[in-house]
Motif scaffolding. Structure first.
Motif: not given
Length: 262
Positions: A158-159, A164-166, A206-210
């Motif tokens: 995610n350069d 995209d945080f959303n 978002p996938r990483l943050m979950r």
């Protein structure tokens, strides 16, 4: 003493930025050993309360010390661990050692008896593979993620131009920016910029943050500016790693070279 609770090097400095725990070590070796010990402890905790564990791994030279120490940790039941990786190039020969699946096979996946290892396979359709991989990941929660930070502040691929945080997607095809591609040359993964692919598949922010817990290992002077922006700058896609400060259970491991405050 159980292996997962064995002594390991202590950080020189501990501090917190928003929710992000940061541990700074005297050397890269100490950082890798300590990070591996804490990942092993977290994995052991999960295995004690769950029938299975699902982990995501980054493929990069920055992770090599930690992965070697983690793979050598005794007493962990890898038979109950399912492994994923977080990104993969598009356009490389499937046998290329620069493919992240192949790099992780050599450093981790073939060294341990995982319950399953899910490789990203961009051929013949990267877009279809992104959909397939997202479905695999969403079959159950992701417990642990081992990641790094790129020189441009990326997490996974995610350069800044594509982060995209959303993001509505969990896995997607992205264009790699030239700073990211040059890092692959500087890391001796490719002989020159022209040899580095221009596209990849990546897990999204978002996938990483979950995931339940994040362990971010970032050694070396080349990462110092990115770490500084992640810790001291605004939480912004201009430095995607800055979002780690919002995760409820993330730890950043840095050494004397990558610590901007050392």
């Amino acid at each position: 003493m159980p292996a997962t609770l064995a002594r390991h090097p202590l950080p020189k400095i501990r501090r917190t930025f928003d929710r992000l725990a940061v541990q700074s070590f005297s050397s890269r070796a100490d950082m890798g050993t300590a990070a591996a010990a804490e990942i092993a402890a977290a994995l052991g905790d999960c295995l004690s309360s769950q029938s299975s564990v699902r982990m995501v791994f980054a493929a990069a030279p920055s992770q090599a010390d930690m992965l070697a120490a983690l793979a050598a940790t005794p007493g962990l039941d890898w038979h109950r661990v399912t492994a994923f990786h977080m990104d993969e190039y598009i356009g490389l020969d499937p046998a290329s050692p620069a493919r992240f699946a192949n790099w992780l096979d050599a450093h981790m996946f073939t060294r341990l008896p995982f319950a399953a290892v899910h490789h990203m396979r961009p051929e013949p359709s990267a877009e279809a593979e992104a959909v397939r991989y997202a479905a695999l990941m969403n079959e159950a929660p992701i417990d642990l993620v081992c990641l790094g930070i790129g020189v441009n502040g990326h997490i996974a691929f995610n350069d800044p131009p594509v982060a995209d945080f959303n993001d509505p997607h969990d896995v997607k095809v992205v264009e790699l920016d030239d700073v990211c591609r040059q890092q692959q040359v500087d890391d001796d993964c490719f002989p020159d910029l022209a040899s580095v692919p221009t596209q990849a598949i990546t897990l999204t922010v978002p996938r990483l943050m979950r995931a339940g817990r994040l362990f971010c290992v970032v050694p070396g002077a080349i990462k110092r500016d990115a770490v500084s922006k992640a810790l001291h700058g605004p939480i912004s896609t201009q430095c995607p790693a800055s979002i780690l400060r919002h995760h409820e259970a993330a730890t950043l491991y840095i050494d004397g070279d990558s610590d901007p405050d050392a």
